[in-house]
Design a protein around this motif. Structure first.
Motif, PDB file in Angstrom:
ATOM      1  N   HIS A 119      -0.993   9.346  -1.693  1.00 11.43           N
ATOM      2  CA  HIS A 119      -2.044  10.292  -2.071  1.00 11.43           C
ATOM      3  C   HIS A 119      -1.745  10.909  -3.441  1.00 11.43           C
ATOM      4  CE1 HIS A 119      -3.560   9.652   1.841  1.00 11.43           C
ATOM      5  NE2 HIS A 119      -2.740  10.466   2.496  1.00 11.43           N
ATOM      6  N   ALA A 120      -0.462  11.101  -3.720  1.00  2.84           N
ATOM      7  CA  ALA A 120      -0.077  11.719  -4.996  1.00  2.84           C
ATOM      8  C   ALA A 120      -0.084  10.719  -6.146  1.00  2.84           C
ATOM      9  CB  ALA A 120       1.310  12.358  -4.869  1.00  2.84           C
ATOM     10  N   ALA A 121       0.358   9.489  -5.871  1.00  3.03           N
ATOM     11  CA  ALA A 121       0.537   8.507  -6.950  1.00  3.03           C
ATOM     12  C   ALA A 121      -0.567   7.462  -7.012  1.00  3.03           C
ATOM     13  CB  ALA A 121       1.899   7.813  -6.800  1.00  3.03           C
ATOM     14  N   GLY A 122      -1.402   7.393  -6.002  1.00  2.39           N
ATOM     15  CA  GLY A 122      -2.543   6.476  -6.052  1.00  2.39           C
ATOM     16  C   GLY A 122      -2.208   5.015  -5.869  1.00  2.39           C
ATOM     17  N   PHE A 123      -1.122   4.709  -5.152  1.00  2.00           N
ATOM     18  CA  PHE A 123      -0.800   3.302  -4.912  1.00  2.00           C
ATOM     19  C   PHE A 123      -1.337   2.854  -3.557  1.00  2.00           C
ATOM     20  CE2 PHE A 123       3.084   5.729  -3.739  1.00  2.00           C
ATOM     21  CZ  PHE A 123       3.169   5.412  -2.389  1.00  2.00           C
ATOM     22  N   ARG A 124      -1.365   1.529  -3.354  1.00  2.00           N
ATOM     23  CA  ARG A 124      -1.832   0.954  -2.095  1.00  2.00           C
ATOM     24  C   ARG A 124      -0.651   0.616  -1.197  1.00  2.00           C
ATOM     25  NH1 ARG A 124      -4.283  -2.626  -5.428  1.00  2.00           N
ATOM     26  NH2 ARG A 124      -3.424  -4.404  -4.308  1.00  2.00           N
ATOM     27  N   ILE A 125      -0.854   0.777   0.096  1.00  2.00           N
ATOM     28  CA  ILE A 125       0.143   0.411   1.093  1.00  2.00           C
ATOM     29  C   ILE A 125      -0.385  -0.798   1.857  1.00  2.00           C
ATOM     30  CG2 ILE A 125       1.385   1.149   3.161  1.00  2.00           C
ATOM     31  CD1 ILE A 125       1.043   4.035   2.178  1.00  2.00           C
ATOM     32  N   GLU A 126       0.365  -1.885   1.829  1.00  2.00           N
ATOM     33  CA  GLU A 126      -0.046  -3.104   2.531  1.00  2.00           C
ATOM     34  C   GLU A 126       1.004  -3.452   3.580  1.00  2.00           C
ATOM     35  OE1 GLU A 126      -0.476  -6.037  -0.491  1.00  2.00           O
ATOM     36  OE2 GLU A 126      -2.104  -4.964  -1.535  1.00  2.00           O
ATOM     37  N   THR A 127       0.579  -3.563   4.827  1.00  2.00           N
ATOM     38  CA  THR A 127       1.488  -3.937   5.904  1.00  2.00           C
ATOM     39  C   THR A 127       0.917  -5.130   6.660  1.00  2.00           C
ATOM     40  OG1 THR A 127       0.416  -2.361   7.419  1.00  2.00           O
ATOM     41  CG2 THR A 127       2.383  -1.598   6.233  1.00  2.00           C
ATOM     42  N   THR A 128       1.795  -5.917   7.228  1.00  2.03           N
ATOM     43  CA  THR A 128       1.373  -7.038   8.052  1.00  2.03           C
ATOM     44  C   THR A 128       1.383  -6.610   9.518  1.00  2.03           C
ATOM     45  OG1 THR A 128       3.662  -7.838   8.144  1.00  2.03           O
ATOM     46  CG2 THR A 128       2.227  -8.767   6.431  1.00  2.03           C
ATOM     47  N   PRO A 129       0.587  -7.278  10.383  1.00  3.46           N
ATOM     48  CA  PRO A 129       0.563  -6.922  11.810  1.00  3.46           C
ATOM     49  C   PRO A 129       1.914  -7.180  12.465  1.00  3.46           C
ATOM     50  CG  PRO A 129      -1.310  -8.323  11.216  1.00  3.46           C
ATOM     51  CD  PRO A 129      -0.369  -8.363  10.060  1.00  3.46           C
ATOM     52  N   GLU A 130       2.226  -6.394  13.497  1.00  2.65           N
ATOM     53  CA  GLU A 130       3.482  -6.607  14.211  1.00  2.65           C
ATOM     54  C   GLU A 130       3.362  -7.711  15.259  1.00  2.65           C
ATOM     55  OE1 GLU A 130       3.286  -3.157  17.653  1.00  2.65           O
ATOM     56  OE2 GLU A 130       4.544  -2.848  15.887  1.00  2.65           O
TER      57      GLU A 130
END
Length: 220
Positions: free
Chosen positions: A115-126
């Motif tokens: 929220h502060a830095a504006g980057f994306r978080i990408e995760t794969t399904p478990e």
């Protein structure tokens, strides 16, 4: 219903060109107990690196059902990736314990920092299935072999061998290669192959792909 297995989740933190310093600062700004910045270990890893990639090392204390771990972020281009989560008090982390630590890091540190830095978080399904790893053609060829094969003889029967070869040819021609360890797990956990036979097939799989690759290279 699709058949799937539990796997280690991947996490990528993706920013814009030149954003790595801002992402690093935002992540470290969110570090609070039970997480901390493992600076000494980070320096050890950085000093042993053969390139200029940036690394960030975090450490988590045990609590709330999550093991004490170390979590390593390694820069890849304009992103950071979790390259390892290692246990501190036990010999190894299973899939559930690994994913629990990763999820906790995402919720406590990565999401607030994004929220502060504006980057994306990408995760794969478990939980993942064959079609998460390979094309539908390769998945179908493997399923066809597995369903019709004699599980006590593997690929030795002529009909089974033909279907096994069809799978190898499909896998060889695909851009995404199925990891041998995942092949073993899928055969034994989903398709109920004997574990010894699944390991034998994985060895045949790797040898078969190596042979087909060598054949292609020698034809050029």
């Amino acid at each position: 219903m699709a058949k799937d297995i539990l796997v280690f989740r991947d996490l990528t933190i993706r920013g814009k060109r030149g954003d790595l310093p801002k992402i690093r600062a935002a992540l470290l700004d969110q570090v609070t107990m039970p997480w901390k910045h493992a600076e000494e270990r980070e320096e050890e890893i950085s000093s042993g690196s053969l390139n200029d990639d940036d690394v960030i090392m975090f450490s988590r204390e045990q609590g709330n059902g999550i093991e004490a771990v170390g979590l390593l972020l390694w820069s890849r281009g304009d992103s950071y990736q979790v390259t390892n989560i290692v246990p501190r008090d036990v010999s190894e982390l299973g899939y559930e314990a690994y994913n629990a630590a990763l999820n906790d890091f995402v919720e406590r540190i990565a999401k607030p920092a994004s929220h502060a830095a504006g980057f994306r978080i990408e995760t794969t399904p478990e939980r993942q299935s064959l079609t998460d790893w390979v094309s539908s053609d390769v998945a179908e060829a493997l399923r066809r072999f597995s369903v019709l094969a004699n599980k006590s003889t593997g690929s030795s029967h002529p009909s089974d061998r033909q279907r096994w070869f069809e799978f190898l040819l499909a896998a060889h021609g695909a851009s995404e290669k199925l990891d041998a360890d995942r092949l073993i797990r899928w055969l034994s956990e989903v398709e109920n192959w004997p574990e010894d036979t699944a390991h034998d097939l994985a060895i045949q799989y790797e040898l078969g792909l190596d042979l087909l690759k060598a054949y292609d290279e020698n034809r050029m």
